[in-house]
Design a protein around this motif. Structure first.
Motif, PDB file in Angstrom:
ATOM      1  N   MET A   1      -7.847   2.090   4.696  1.00  0.00           N
ATOM      2  CA  MET A   1      -8.323   0.624   4.210  1.00  0.00           C
ATOM      3  C   MET A   1      -9.403   1.200   2.512  1.00  0.00           C
ATOM      4  O   MET A   1      -9.049   0.023   2.267  1.00  0.00           O
ATOM      5  N   GLN A   2      -9.647   1.921   2.234  1.00  0.00           N
ATOM      6  CA  GLN A   2      -9.721   2.348   0.305  1.00  0.00           C
ATOM      7  C   GLN A   2      -8.472   2.828  -0.073  1.00  0.00           C
ATOM      8  O   GLN A   2      -8.659   1.685  -1.224  1.00  0.00           O
TER       9      GLN A   2
ATOM     10  N   ARG B   1      -9.572  -9.981  -4.695  1.00  0.00           N
ATOM     11  CA  ARG B   1     -10.805  -9.407  -3.222  1.00  0.00           C
ATOM     12  C   ARG B   1      -9.721  -9.348  -2.249  1.00  0.00           C
ATOM     13  O   ARG B   1      -8.956  -9.952  -1.759  1.00  0.00           O
ATOM     14  N   PRO B   2      -9.933  -7.891  -2.168  1.00  0.00           N
ATOM     15  CA  PRO B   2      -8.654  -7.468  -0.573  1.00  0.00           C
ATOM     16  C   PRO B   2      -8.545  -7.685   0.246  1.00  0.00           C
ATOM     17  O   PRO B   2      -9.779  -7.792   0.940  1.00  0.00           O
ATOM     18  N   GLN B   3      -7.591  -8.143   0.704  1.00  0.00           N
ATOM     19  CA  GLN B   3      -8.068  -8.094   2.530  1.00  0.00           C
ATOM     20  C   GLN B   3      -7.682  -7.009   3.303  1.00  0.00           C
ATOM     21  O   GLN B   3      -6.305  -7.038   3.842  1.00  0.00           O
ATOM     22  N   TYR B   4      -7.947  -5.724   3.114  1.00  0.00           N
ATOM     23  CA  TYR B   4      -7.346  -4.419   3.573  1.00  0.00           C
ATOM     24  C   TYR B   4      -7.804  -4.364   4.726  1.00  0.00           C
ATOM     25  O   TYR B   4      -8.211  -5.826   5.435  1.00  0.00           O
ATOM     26  N   ARG B   5      -6.748  -3.256   5.625  1.00  0.00           N
ATOM     27  CA  ARG B   5      -6.529  -3.271   6.133  1.00  0.00           C
ATOM     28  C   ARG B   5      -8.152  -3.395   7.532  1.00  0.00           C
ATOM     29  O   ARG B   5      -9.000  -2.489   6.986  1.00  0.00           O
ATOM     30  N   GLY B   6      -8.457  -3.997   8.151  1.00  0.00           N
ATOM     31  CA  GLY B   6      -9.676  -3.699   8.777  1.00  0.00           C
ATOM     32  C   GLY B   6      -9.457  -5.223   8.658  1.00  0.00           C
ATOM     33  O   GLY B   6     -11.164  -5.368   9.828  1.00  0.00           O
ATOM     34  N   SER B   7      -9.563  -6.155   8.091  1.00  0.00           N
ATOM     35  CA  SER B   7      -9.490  -7.651   7.945  1.00  0.00           C
ATOM     36  C   SER B   7      -9.715  -8.510   9.004  1.00  0.00           C
ATOM     37  O   SER B   7      -8.195  -8.010   9.625  1.00  0.00           O
ATOM     38  N   GLU B   8      -9.955  -9.551   9.207  1.00  0.00           N
ATOM     39  CA  GLU B   8      -9.769 -10.424  10.753  1.00  0.00           C
ATOM     40  C   GLU B   8      -9.407 -11.572  10.012  1.00  0.00           C
ATOM     41  O   GLU B   8      -9.595 -11.840   9.798  1.00  0.00           O
ATOM     42  N   GLY B   9      -8.605 -12.154  11.376  1.00  0.00           N
ATOM     43  CA  GLY B   9      -7.296 -13.693  10.806  1.00  0.00           C
ATOM     44  C   GLY B   9      -6.315 -13.359  10.126  1.00  0.00           C
ATOM     45  O   GLY B   9      -5.852 -14.576  10.202  1.00  0.00           O
ATOM     46  N   LEU B  10      -6.080 -12.199  10.133  1.00  0.00           N
ATOM     47  CA  LEU B  10      -4.676 -12.312   9.028  1.00  0.00           C
ATOM     48  C   LEU B  10      -4.000 -11.313   9.931  1.00  0.00           C
ATOM     49  O   LEU B  10      -3.014 -11.071   9.244  1.00  0.00           O
TER      50      LEU B  10
ATOM     51  N   ALA C   1       0.789  -1.079  -0.155  1.00  0.00           N
ATOM     52  CA  ALA C   1       0.100   0.279   0.038  1.00  0.00           C
ATOM     53  C   ALA C   1       0.913   1.638   0.048  1.00  0.00           C
ATOM     54  O   ALA C   1       1.692   1.542   0.301  1.00  0.00           O
ATOM     55  N   ARG C   2       0.064   2.614  -0.790  1.00  0.00           N
ATOM     56  CA  ARG C   2       1.359   3.833  -0.192  1.00  0.00           C
ATOM     57  C   ARG C   2       1.594   4.209   1.011  1.00  0.00           C
ATOM     58  O   ARG C   2       3.009   4.770   0.876  1.00  0.00           O
ATOM     59  N   ASP C   3       1.301   3.903   1.990  1.00  0.00           N
ATOM     60  CA  ASP C   3       1.948   3.817   3.622  1.00  0.00           C
ATOM     61  C   ASP C   3       3.314   2.745   3.109  1.00  0.00           C
ATOM     62  O   ASP C   3       3.858   2.408   4.971  1.00  0.00           O
ATOM     63  N   GLY C   4       3.095   1.691   3.229  1.00  0.00           N
ATOM     64  CA  GLY C   4       4.366   0.788   3.009  1.00  0.00           C
ATOM     65  C   GLY C   4       3.339  -0.888   3.190  1.00  0.00           C
ATOM     66  O   GLY C   4       4.310  -1.076   4.194  1.00  0.00           O
ATOM     67  N   MET C   5       2.062  -0.903   3.729  1.00  0.00           N
ATOM     68  CA  MET C   5       1.813  -1.953   4.865  1.00  0.00           C
ATOM     69  C   MET C   5       1.573  -2.832   3.592  1.00  0.00           C
ATOM     70  O   MET C   5       1.454  -2.583   2.392  1.00  0.00           O
ATOM     71  N   THR C   6       1.803  -4.305   3.899  1.00  0.00           N
ATOM     72  CA  THR C   6       1.675  -5.170   2.989  1.00  0.00           C
ATOM     73  C   THR C   6      -0.171  -5.595   2.872  1.00  0.00           C
ATOM     74  O   THR C   6      -0.189  -5.627   3.952  1.00  0.00           O
TER      75      THR C   6
ATOM     76  N   ARG D   1      -2.886  -9.486  13.555  1.00  0.00           N
ATOM     77  CA  ARG D   1      -3.371  -8.024  15.199  1.00  0.00           C
ATOM     78  C   ARG D   1      -3.189  -6.938  14.059  1.00  0.00           C
ATOM     79  O   ARG D   1      -4.255  -5.923  14.076  1.00  0.00           O
ATOM     80  N   LYS D   2      -2.395  -6.449  13.275  1.00  0.00           N
ATOM     81  CA  LYS D   2      -1.448  -5.248  12.896  1.00  0.00           C
ATOM     82  C   LYS D   2      -2.544  -4.691  11.697  1.00  0.00           C
ATOM     83  O   LYS D   2      -3.233  -3.652  11.600  1.00  0.00           O
ATOM     84  N   LEU D   3      -3.226  -5.942  10.940  1.00  0.00           N
ATOM     85  CA  LEU D   3      -3.945  -5.292   9.851  1.00  0.00           C
ATOM     86  C   LEU D   3      -5.517  -5.382  10.020  1.00  0.00           C
ATOM     87  O   LEU D   3      -5.417  -4.727  10.017  1.00  0.00           O
ATOM     88  N   TRP D   4      -5.148  -5.608  11.245  1.00  0.00           N
ATOM     89  CA  TRP D   4      -6.696  -6.108  11.304  1.00  0.00           C
ATOM     90  C   TRP D   4      -7.222  -4.329  12.146  1.00  0.00           C
ATOM     91  O   TRP D   4      -7.756  -3.868  11.879  1.00  0.00           O
ATOM     92  N   LEU D   5      -5.864  -4.674  13.254  1.00  0.00           N
ATOM     93  CA  LEU D   5      -6.677  -2.638  13.969  1.00  0.00           C
ATOM     94  C   LEU D   5      -5.838  -1.663  12.982  1.00  0.00           C
ATOM     95  O   LEU D   5      -6.364  -0.269  13.562  1.00  0.00           O
ATOM     96  N   SER D   6      -5.511  -1.932  12.403  1.00  0.00           N
ATOM     97  CA  SER D   6      -4.997  -0.829  11.443  1.00  0.00           C
ATOM     98  C   SER D   6      -5.852  -0.429  10.509  1.00  0.00           C
ATOM     99  O   SER D   6      -6.647   0.540  10.311  1.00  0.00           O
ATOM    100  N   GLY D   7      -7.270  -0.886  10.236  1.00  0.00           N
ATOM    101  CA  GLY D   7      -8.438  -0.392   9.728  1.00  0.00           C
ATOM    102  C   GLY D   7      -8.765   0.224  10.886  1.00  0.00           C
ATOM    103  O   GLY D   7     -10.534   1.824  10.462  1.00  0.00           O
ATOM    104  N   ASP D   8      -9.234   0.082  12.211  1.00  0.00           N
ATOM    105  CA  ASP D   8      -9.872   1.485  13.438  1.00  0.00           C
ATOM    106  C   ASP D   8      -9.810   3.075  12.102  1.00  0.00           C
ATOM    107  O   ASP D   8      -9.033   3.582  12.236  1.00  0.00           O
ATOM    108  N   ALA D   9     -11.559   3.616  12.491  1.00  0.00           N
ATOM    109  CA  ALA D   9     -11.331   4.929  12.095  1.00  0.00           C
ATOM    110  C   ALA D   9     -11.009   5.334  11.104  1.00  0.00           C
ATOM    111  O   ALA D   9     -10.873   6.513  10.400  1.00  0.00           O
ATOM    112  N   GLU D  10     -11.070   4.391   9.624  1.00  0.00           N
ATOM    113  CA  GLU D  10     -10.065   4.536   8.220  1.00  0.00           C
ATOM    114  C   GLU D  10     -11.038   3.895   6.920  1.00  0.00           C
ATOM    115  O   GLU D  10     -10.871   3.787   6.378  1.00  0.00           O
TER     116      GLU D  10
END
Length: 666
Positions: free
Chosen positions: A492-493, A467-476, A408-413, A478-487
């Motif tokens: 997330m988009q 099918r993107p498993q975008y940040r906020g997706s659960e089960g992949l 992603a543009r901020d460096g997250m895989t 904690r980092k990916l999951w929690l990074s979706g908060d308020a995004e």
């Protein structure tokens, strides 16, 4: 374009499932399933049960009623069958469940039943013996809609008893009972409250071993885990397991080793991913090393034996990778599993259940090309077909499926699942492409057969689907999951748009022929794409969306705790506050019995953008939010998707892109 495929007919993906909800009884005597009526436009199911000692007789079959339709079934024991029915209902909800708190709501009544082996008598399952004094008709109907009884634990070694929960009609709190299937007598095991809930029941005795207690702390809540002391019989708080609910650590007690007294716990306390750990309640410590861990994916389950010969022994474990993959550590089951994989090459084999002597093994097979089929292995030699969920699907019409990642543009895989049309090669040029985010958003996608039918429907028509498993997706992790908060609508988009850009860079996606299609939260993502600047998409398809974040966050759940845990994360870019920025065509559709994402979300957004971009709104009669749908619901959705992509988006494979067609007219 790829020409090694034919479009899968919509009817093949929308008709009634031929078999579903299949299970084997805990005593190994019976298999139970629901079977569908071929060609039905409505939801027409029948309850079927097979006597494993007399398979040649075929199943005993009972059709659903005229109004109440079977939607779930489960084989119990003592020749009992648990079945759930659903019936359309329109009326006031009396503040119960999802939907309007005043006025009339279109929804469904859900009821659970018990029946016997010959299916001669159906009675309400686990019903309370007496009606609470002073409970009115509206409250009674409320409980019927929400469901007042549930099966909790089958107690596999007990010949007559199971554990059930019942909703107390006076307090609306759950009570947990040991329920005798023969006598219908109950024994109270646990009273749940607003802040206390049961955890692990001993599968041998039915005794409650763990429970959780929520305590208010600084405007939030602490979740405290209490474990029963085997010597005193008292529940004791384990402070080292206490965490604030907002931290969202997983502590899933899935079993107990009867020799050591240690618990099997699935937890992400020690790693970004869920590991299986052993926890000693006496020393109040986890073992130094995990029992099972995986370097890339979470551990989804520890499989413990439920038959007398292997009761409570660790038989295997499941890893939540692109697919749910089970590794058997029991030598016999491992050998059986390996043999079945060789017999069904290229497919996922899932050993579902077996008789105590293991002479009858029930298993399923599937792949992203093959709808799920159910089988019975007899005496290690003969495979008897029990049925396929769908027939008439040619696997040659479906292409490759891959687990992919991009930055992603901020460096997250960001991971995702990519499906391609059959026969496509890069030399044929880039493909029209659909970005297809999942719902939830606290959910995730798996590979294998897509039960919705959307993915094979699209790929067999020449589209690539990511099918993107975008940040906020659960089960992949904690980092990916929690990074979706308020995004919502923000980072997330970005993950979805960056996945689209990556596909273009790979030479897979045609940048002029890309669309976004999602349902539920995925519908939100599609609506958000409509009002985002510099959209990479030619159009958006928004199924059952949420579009008004302000109203959604305030009404995320009737449960205050759920609002604290998840509702506070529902923040970001609000599509309804940005409708003046609409810049791509949009199709919005939703069912009129959808109480999860009510139709006003889609309709209000449509009314706000229809004068700015080409827009269409479709309200589908009698469709609920979630499966099971009537065949006509699925068929209508597929037709809307296909026509909108071809006509409004001008994305049909082999045709000119929207941009090229527009340029040609000037």
């Amino acid at each position: 374009m790829a020409d090694a495929r034919d479009p899968i007919p919509a009817d093949a993906l929308s008709r009634m499932q031929e078999i579903q909800s299949i299970s084997m009884s805990s005593d190994g005597k019976r298999i139970v399933a629901l079977i569908g009526r071929a060609g039905a436009e409505e939801f027409e199911t029948s309850l079927a049960s097979w006597d494993l000692e007399n398979l040649e007789r075929g199943p005993t079959v009972t059709a659903s009623g005229d109004k109440m339709k079977f939607i779930q079934a489960s084989a119990l024991k003592s020749d009992h069958i648990f079945v759930v029915g659903r019936q359309e209902f329109t009326g006031p909800l009396a503040g119960c469940g999802e939907g309007k708190s005043i006025g009339s709501t279109k929804t469904f009544v859900i009821k659970a039943y018990l029946t016997n082996a010959d299916q001669s008598n159906f009675e309400e399952a686990f019903a309370a013996n007496v009606r609470a004094t002073g409970v009115g008709e509206a409250t009674q109907r409320c409980l019927e809609i929400a469901g007042s009884a549930q099966l909790v634990n089958g107690l596999p070694l007990d010949p007559e008893n199971v554990i059930v929960s019942q909703t107390d009609m006076a307090s609306f709190q759950d009570r947990y009972y040991r329920y005798n299937l023969r006598t219908k007598q109950t024994e109270l095991l646990f009273r749940a409250g607003g802040r206390t809930s049961p955890g692990l029941f001993d599968p041998r005795t039915g005794d409650l071993l763990t429970r959780t207690q929520l305590e208010p702390v600084d405007g939030s809540f602490e979740q405290r885990v209490l474990i029963k002391n085997g010597e005193t019989g008292e529940f004791e708080v384990h402070d080292n397991l206490t965490r604030r609910i907002n931290d969202r650590f997983e502590f899933n007690f899935v079993g107990r080793d009867e020799t050591s007294g240690k618990f099997y716990v699935l937890t992400d306390l020690f790693s970004d991913l869920v590991q299986a750990r052993m926890y000693d309640p006496k020393t109040r410590k986890f073992d130094d090393e995990p029992l099972v861990a995986h370097p890339e994916f979470s551990i989804a389950n520890i499989i413990l034996g439920t038959r007398p010969s292997d009761f409570n022994k660790v038989l295997g474990y499941t890893v939540a990778g692109m697919n749910m993959e089970t590794t058997w550590v029991d030598p016999q089951l491992a050998a059986i599993h390996e043999g079945l994989k060789q017999a069904f090459p290229g497919q996922l084999v899932n050993v579902m259940n077996y008789t105590d002597d293991r002479k009858k093994i029930m298993f399923s097979t599937e792949s992203h090309r093959h709808p799920t089929r159910y089988h019975l292995l007899v005496d290690g030699k003969q495979v008897l077909p029990l049925g396929a969920e769908r027939s008439g699907i040619d696997p040659n019409d479906i292409g490759d499926q891959r687990w992919v990642t991009w930055t992603a543009r901020d460096g997250m895989t960001i991971p995702g699942i990519l499906d391609l049309p059959a026969g496509w090669t890069p030399e044929q040029g880039p493909l029209p492409t659909i970005i297809h985010p999942h719902g939830g958003p606290w959910s995730r996608d798996f590979g294998g057969w897509d039960a919705s039918g959307w993915v094979p429907f699209l790929t067999s028509r020449g589209y690539a689907v990511l099918r993107p498993q975008y940040r906020g997706s659960e089960g992949l992790g904690r980092k990916l999951w929690l990074s979706g908060d308020a995004e919502w609508g923000q980072k997330m988009q970005d993950d979805k748009d960056d996945g689209a850009a990556w596909l273009v860079q790979q030479g897979i996606a045609d940048p002029e022929r890309m669309a976004i299609f999602g349902y539920s939260y995925g519908g939100f993502a599609a609506a958000a794409a409509v009002v985002r600047e510099n959209s990479p998409y030619a159009c958006a398809i928004s199924g059952a969306p949420v579009t008004d974040l302000a109203r959604l966050g305030n009404n995320w759940s009737e449960n205050r705790l759920q609002r604290i845990v998840q509702g506070v994360t529902v923040k970001g870019m609000d599509p309804m506050q940005n409708t003046e920025k609409a810049n791509i065509p949009v199709l919005l559709y939703v069912g009129d019995r959808d109480v999860r994402t009510p139709s006003w979300h889609a309709e209000n957004f449509y009314n706000a953008v229809k004068d700015k971009v080409p827009a269409r709104f479709e309200l589908i009669p009698d469709q609920p939010h979630s499966f099971p749908w009537y065949p006509r619901h699925a068929a209508r959705g597929l037709a809307l998707i296909e026509n909108f992509l071809a006509n409004d988006c001008r994305m049909a494979p082999g045709g000119a892109s929207r941009a090229a067609a527009t340029a040609a007219t000037h």
